[in-house]
Design a protein around this motif. Structure first.
Motif, PDB file in Angstrom:
ATOM      1  N   ALA A 132     -36.345  35.848 -28.372  1.00  0.00           N
ATOM      2  CA  ALA A 132     -37.516  35.890 -27.488  1.00  0.00           C
ATOM      3  C   ALA A 132     -37.068  36.181 -26.053  1.00  0.00           C
ATOM      4  CB  ALA A 132     -38.252  34.557 -27.546  1.00  0.00           C
ATOM      5  N   TYR A 133     -37.829  37.016 -25.339  1.00  0.00           N
ATOM      6  CA  TYR A 133     -37.550  37.326 -23.929  1.00  0.00           C
ATOM      7  C   TYR A 133     -38.698  36.778 -23.089  1.00  0.00           C
ATOM      8  CZ  TYR A 133     -33.720  40.280 -25.473  1.00  0.00           C
ATOM      9  OH  TYR A 133     -32.543  40.716 -26.028  1.00  0.00           O
ATOM     10  N   VAL A 134     -38.356  35.868 -22.159  1.00  0.00           N
ATOM     11  CA  VAL A 134     -39.378  35.135 -21.401  1.00  0.00           C
ATOM     12  C   VAL A 134     -39.151  35.321 -19.905  1.00  0.00           C
ATOM     13  CG1 VAL A 134     -40.326  32.844 -20.897  1.00  0.00           C
ATOM     14  CG2 VAL A 134     -39.707  33.444 -23.251  1.00  0.00           C
ATOM     15  N   ASP A 135     -40.233  35.680 -19.212  1.00  0.00           N
ATOM     16  CA  ASP A 135     -40.212  35.930 -17.763  1.00  0.00           C
ATOM     17  C   ASP A 135     -40.786  34.719 -17.023  1.00  0.00           C
ATOM     18  OD1 ASP A 135     -40.828  36.697 -15.150  1.00  0.00           O
ATOM     19  OD2 ASP A 135     -42.389  38.129 -15.751  1.00  0.00           O
ATOM     20  N   ASP A 136     -39.910  33.960 -16.355  1.00  0.00           N
ATOM     21  CA  ASP A 136     -40.369  32.881 -15.471  1.00  0.00           C
ATOM     22  C   ASP A 136     -39.810  33.139 -14.076  1.00  0.00           C
ATOM     23  OD1 ASP A 136     -41.802  30.673 -14.764  1.00  0.00           O
ATOM     24  OD2 ASP A 136     -40.351  29.214 -15.489  1.00  0.00           O
ATOM     25  N   SER A 137     -40.055  34.357 -13.584  1.00  0.00           N
ATOM     26  CA  SER A 137     -39.562  34.745 -12.257  1.00  0.00           C
ATOM     27  C   SER A 137     -40.108  33.825 -11.171  1.00  0.00           C
ATOM     28  CB  SER A 137     -39.959  36.197 -11.963  1.00  0.00           C
ATOM     29  OG  SER A 137     -39.431  36.623 -10.730  1.00  0.00           O
ATOM     30  N   LYS A 138     -41.248  33.168 -11.450  1.00  0.00           N
ATOM     31  CA  LYS A 138     -41.857  32.242 -10.485  1.00  0.00           C
ATOM     32  C   LYS A 138     -40.990  31.000 -10.274  1.00  0.00           C
ATOM     33  CE  LYS A 138     -45.289  30.587  -7.920  1.00  0.00           C
ATOM     34  NZ  LYS A 138     -44.639  29.422  -7.352  1.00  0.00           N
ATOM     35  N   ALA A 139     -40.006  30.761 -11.151  1.00  0.00           N
ATOM     36  CA  ALA A 139     -39.107  29.601 -10.985  1.00  0.00           C
ATOM     37  C   ALA A 139     -38.124  29.911  -9.855  1.00  0.00           C
ATOM     38  CB  ALA A 139     -38.377  29.303 -12.282  1.00  0.00           C
ATOM     39  N   THR A 140     -38.603  29.765  -8.612  1.00  0.00           N
ATOM     40  CA  THR A 140     -37.812  30.178  -7.443  1.00  0.00           C
ATOM     41  C   THR A 140     -36.984  29.052  -6.843  1.00  0.00           C
ATOM     42  OG1 THR A 140     -39.705  29.752  -6.010  1.00  0.00           O
ATOM     43  CG2 THR A 140     -39.451  32.003  -6.821  1.00  0.00           C
ATOM     44  N   ASN A 141     -37.049  27.839  -7.438  1.00  0.00           N
ATOM     45  CA  ASN A 141     -36.194  26.739  -6.966  1.00  0.00           C
ATOM     46  C   ASN A 141     -35.629  25.994  -8.184  1.00  0.00           C
ATOM     47  OD1 ASN A 141     -38.257  24.896  -7.841  1.00  0.00           O
ATOM     48  ND2 ASN A 141     -39.294  25.132  -5.889  1.00  0.00           N
ATOM     49  N   THR A 142     -34.696  25.092  -7.943  1.00  0.00           N
ATOM     50  CA  THR A 142     -33.988  24.443  -9.059  1.00  0.00           C
ATOM     51  C   THR A 142     -34.921  23.556  -9.887  1.00  0.00           C
ATOM     52  OG1 THR A 142     -33.295  22.668  -7.571  1.00  0.00           O
ATOM     53  CG2 THR A 142     -31.738  24.475  -7.902  1.00  0.00           C
ATOM     54  N   HIS A 143     -35.888  22.921  -9.239  1.00  0.00           N
ATOM     55  CA  HIS A 143     -36.807  22.027  -9.938  1.00  0.00           C
ATOM     56  C   HIS A 143     -37.639  22.820 -10.950  1.00  0.00           C
ATOM     57  CE1 HIS A 143     -40.432  19.343 -10.230  1.00  0.00           C
ATOM     58  NE2 HIS A 143     -39.507  18.418 -10.251  1.00  0.00           N
ATOM     59  N   ALA A 144     -38.149  23.985 -10.520  1.00  0.00           N
ATOM     60  CA  ALA A 144     -38.950  24.824 -11.416  1.00  0.00           C
ATOM     61  C   ALA A 144     -38.086  25.378 -12.541  1.00  0.00           C
ATOM     62  CB  ALA A 144     -39.591  25.962 -10.630  1.00  0.00           C
ATOM     63  N   ALA A 145     -36.851  25.779 -12.220  1.00  0.00           N
ATOM     64  CA  ALA A 145     -35.956  26.329 -13.243  1.00  0.00           C
ATOM     65  C   ALA A 145     -35.609  25.268 -14.283  1.00  0.00           C
ATOM     66  CB  ALA A 145     -34.689  26.876 -12.597  1.00  0.00           C
ATOM     67  N   GLU A 146     -35.402  24.035 -13.838  1.00  0.00           N
ATOM     68  CA  GLU A 146     -35.076  22.956 -14.783  1.00  0.00           C
ATOM     69  C   GLU A 146     -36.228  22.717 -15.762  1.00  0.00           C
ATOM     70  OE1 GLU A 146     -34.236  18.214 -14.837  1.00  0.00           O
ATOM     71  OE2 GLU A 146     -33.502  19.293 -13.073  1.00  0.00           O
ATOM     72  N   ALA A 147     -37.465  22.753 -15.247  1.00  0.00           N
ATOM     73  CA  ALA A 147     -38.636  22.592 -16.117  1.00  0.00           C
ATOM     74  C   ALA A 147     -38.712  23.731 -17.122  1.00  0.00           C
ATOM     75  CB  ALA A 147     -39.906  22.546 -15.269  1.00  0.00           C
ATOM     76  N   SER A 148     -38.392  24.931 -16.669  1.00  0.00           N
ATOM     77  CA  SER A 148     -38.427  26.113 -17.525  1.00  0.00           C
ATOM     78  C   SER A 148     -37.360  26.026 -18.626  1.00  0.00           C
ATOM     79  CB  SER A 148     -38.200  27.350 -16.661  1.00  0.00           C
ATOM     80  OG  SER A 148     -38.486  28.519 -17.356  1.00  0.00           O
ATOM     81  N   LEU A 149     -36.146  25.660 -18.241  1.00  0.00           N
ATOM     82  CA  LEU A 149     -35.044  25.542 -19.205  1.00  0.00           C
ATOM     83  C   LEU A 149     -35.323  24.447 -20.247  1.00  0.00           C
ATOM     84  CD1 LEU A 149     -32.167  25.950 -16.610  1.00  0.00           C
ATOM     85  CD2 LEU A 149     -32.476  27.447 -18.583  1.00  0.00           C
ATOM     86  N   ALA A 150     -36.061  23.412 -19.831  1.00  0.00           N
ATOM     87  CA  ALA A 150     -36.359  22.305 -20.740  1.00  0.00           C
ATOM     88  C   ALA A 150     -37.322  22.709 -21.855  1.00  0.00           C
ATOM     89  CB  ALA A 150     -36.953  21.126 -19.963  1.00  0.00           C
ATOM     90  N   ALA A 151     -37.949  23.885 -21.712  1.00  0.00           N
ATOM     91  CA  ALA A 151     -38.946  24.315 -22.689  1.00  0.00           C
ATOM     92  C   ALA A 151     -38.323  24.974 -23.925  1.00  0.00           C
ATOM     93  CB  ALA A 151     -39.937  25.278 -22.028  1.00  0.00           C
ATOM     94  N   TYR A 152     -37.012  25.278 -23.887  1.00  0.00           N
ATOM     95  CA  TYR A 152     -36.374  26.015 -24.992  1.00  0.00           C
ATOM     96  C   TYR A 152     -35.084  25.323 -25.415  1.00  0.00           C
ATOM     97  CZ  TYR A 152     -39.717  29.325 -23.189  1.00  0.00           C
ATOM     98  OH  TYR A 152     -40.884  29.892 -22.746  1.00  0.00           O
ATOM     99  N   GLU A 153     -34.724  25.504 -26.695  1.00  0.00           N
ATOM    100  CA  GLU A 153     -33.571  24.792 -27.250  1.00  0.00           C
ATOM    101  C   GLU A 153     -32.251  25.515 -27.002  1.00  0.00           C
ATOM    102  OE1 GLU A 153     -33.470  21.731 -28.545  1.00  0.00           O
ATOM    103  OE2 GLU A 153     -35.575  21.692 -27.948  1.00  0.00           O
ATOM    104  N   SER A 154     -32.257  26.851 -27.163  1.00  0.00           N
ATOM    105  CA  SER A 154     -31.014  27.614 -27.084  1.00  0.00           C
ATOM    106  C   SER A 154     -31.266  28.858 -26.238  1.00  0.00           C
ATOM    107  CB  SER A 154     -30.564  28.004 -28.498  1.00  0.00           C
ATOM    108  OG  SER A 154     -29.344  28.720 -28.444  1.00  0.00           O
ATOM    109  N   ILE A 155     -30.598  28.920 -25.080  1.00  0.00           N
ATOM    110  CA  ILE A 155     -31.014  29.856 -24.032  1.00  0.00           C
ATOM    111  C   ILE A 155     -29.857  30.720 -23.540  1.00  0.00           C
ATOM    112  CG2 ILE A 155     -31.963  29.990 -21.668  1.00  0.00           C
ATOM    113  CD1 ILE A 155     -33.096  27.098 -22.222  1.00  0.00           C
ATOM    114  N   VAL A 156     -30.136  32.014 -23.357  1.00  0.00           N
ATOM    115  CA  VAL A 156     -29.292  32.843 -22.500  1.00  0.00           C
ATOM    116  C   VAL A 156     -30.050  32.968 -21.186  1.00  0.00           C
ATOM    117  CG1 VAL A 156     -28.207  35.075 -22.156  1.00  0.00           C
ATOM    118  CG2 VAL A 156     -28.261  34.075 -24.441  1.00  0.00           C
ATOM    119  N   TRP A 157     -29.461  32.443 -20.143  1.00  0.00           N
ATOM    120  CA  TRP A 157     -30.154  32.222 -18.864  1.00  0.00           C
ATOM    121  C   TRP A 157     -29.788  33.327 -17.875  1.00  0.00           C
ATOM    122  CZ3 TRP A 157     -28.203  28.046 -14.952  1.00  0.00           C
ATOM    123  CH2 TRP A 157     -29.128  27.883 -13.903  1.00  0.00           C
TER     124      TRP A 157
END
Length: 472
Positions: A340-365
């Motif tokens: 799956a390819y997911v666009d969360d470009s709006k995650a412009t700070n570490t707090h938003a990115a952490e929430a985004s990363l928490a949504a998936y189990e196995s990630i290429v970031w």
């Protein structure tokens, strides 16, 4: 300046600080109310001159290239929210005893006697999504409403326009709250607190204090995040109206006076009879789009504000089902070879990115950009177990690379030292090489975009375009 009734404005000397999206409407409104308006602006470029010409035709005085000097006789300053509190203009105003309002304060003061109440949303991340969800729920309940404030629709337009509203869903930034001392919401929420805009506020304490202003004088409910104790502390410190309640939201099972999740169902134990024993089902987790943990939290906060306003449970479900998130917020772009390819470009700070990363189990970031003074150790530590690989882009990618070396040394990292227009395609190609079936390639940069792109929208579009090119 009194309550802001029209009669107060005749002949008043008002200085508007800053042209732009809030300054121009404020100047026009005040001029229309009979005030003597002077607009001051730091910049003096072609765009500013064009904007100034339009105001001068109306009879507004405009001073370009000098935003520091207090015009003589000024009785009130109305400022654009982005102007920093330590600007010389405000120092001069304080010395002269001149009050400073933002456009939100002006809108609040200009409301009529039977004006629609405000349900207010602030926080470091999730404000826009929550405000839009709230408006969708209120509309599903048959109420006349709009999502306004920091979201693009001017509050002045909403308050002074022809349209009559039952209630407004109001997104507020920390800047806007700083300059809105008399705002009193029906109910409000601080979704979360993480270091952001500290260069503007001066300290985390000052930033939190400005966010906490949203709770001052609340009438029905102060909605806080059970997982973020700082938001509950702000509720405790707020001076609210008699009978106003603290209402928590949690991704776990809710206690009394909370909304939460039980067996995949959003439930309310705050706005029900006998909340010690009873719970009201509101919606299913699958009604939330997308059902990532931080977005479920947004939905619960929106539901709590709507329920505080008396909305029935069915409207919460219908409103969440009808809601579609804005672009570049954990947006699923495509599936290629089981990835799956997911666009969360709006995650412009570490707090938003952490929430985004928490949504998936196995990630290429895919991460990197302008760090704006952020550090990445905590983000990497908390997310390390989910990372299959990392592709780094942008000016400050070295900071993330160093954090990965310290806290996730076993995760493969591709460091892309290029900022040309083809860099995003190269990043997506590298990510594809690291990903296996079942993985998610996630653009959640944890950084601002302006080193390589005009804004986060353009960055997200470049990612989506690169994914499409790979698929073709």
């Amino acid at each position: 300046m009194g309550s802001g009734k029209v009669t107060d404005w005749q002949g008043k000397n008002v200085t508007v600080a800053g042209l732009g999206v809030s300054g121009i409407p404020a100047a026009k409104v005040l001029h229309g109310l009979g005030a003597k308006v002077t607009v001051v602006n730091d910049g003096d470029d072609a765009r500013a001159r064009e904007q100034a010409a339009g105001l001068q035709e109306l009879g507004v005085t405009v001073r370009l290239g000098d935003g520091a000097t207090l015009p003589e006789g000024t009785e009130l300053i109305v400022t654009a929210p982005g102007w920093k509190p330590d600007k010389p203009l405000f120092t001069a105003a304080a010395a002269a005893g001149v009050p400073v309002w933002g456009d939100v304060e002006l809108a609040w003061r200009l409301r009529g006697p039977d004006a629609a109440p405000w349900l207010c949303v602030t926080g470091t991340n999730g404000k826009t999504t929550t405000t839009q969800m709230l408006a969708s729920i209120l509309k599903a309940a048959g109420l006349r409403t709009a999502a306004v404030g920091n979201i693009g629709v001017s509050l002045l337009d909403a308050v002074l326009g022809e349209e009559r509203y039952d209630v407004l869903a109001v997104e507020l930034s920390s800047y806007q709250l700083h300059w809105a001392p008399s705002l009193r919401a029906h109910s409000a929420t601080v979704l979360n607190l993480a270091p952001d805009h500290l260069d503007w506020h001066g300290s985390m304490e000052a930033y939190a204090k400005d966010k906490g202003r949203v709770y001052e004088g609340n009438r029905v409910a102060c909605v806080y995040n059970v997982a973020d104790k700082a938001t509950e502390d702000l509720v405790r410190e707020a001076d609210v109206e008699e009978g106003c309640r603290a209402v928590g939201f949690t991704l776990g099972a809710p206690g009394p006076s909370q909304l939460g999740v039980v067996d995949g169902i959003l439930v309310d134990r705050a706005f029900v009879e006998n909340r010690q024993k009873n719970a009201q089902e509101l919606a299913e987790v699958s009604d939330v789009n997308p059902p990532a943990p931080h977005n479920i939290a947004n939905a619960l906060a929106a539901a709590a504000l709507a329920r505080a306003f008396g909305v029935p449970a069915k409207a919460v479900r219908d409103g969440l089902r009808a809601f579609t998130p804005d672009a570049h917020r954990i947006a699923h772009v495509a599936d290629l070879d089981g990835v799956a390819y997911v666009d969360d470009s709006k995650a412009t700070n570490t707090h938003a990115a952490e929430a985004s990363l928490a949504a998936y189990e196995s990630i290429v970031w895919i991460a990197g950009g302008l760090a704006k003074g952020a550090t990445f150790d905590e983000l990497v530590t908390r997310s390390a177990k989910r990372l299959r690989g990392v592709v780094l882009i942008g000016a400050d990618r070295g900071l993330i690379r160093e954090a990965l070396a310290r806290h996730a040394p076993e995760v493969p990292v591709v460091d892309l030292d290029r900022t040309d227009t083809g860099a995003m395609l190269a990043a997506v190609q590298e990510a594809r090489g690291l990903a296996a079936e079942g993985d998610t390639v996630l653009l959640a940069p944890a950084c601002a975009s302006m080193d390589m792109f005009v804004n986060y929208n353009q960055r997200g579009d470049a990612f989506a375009q690169a994914v499409r090119e790979l698929g073709a």
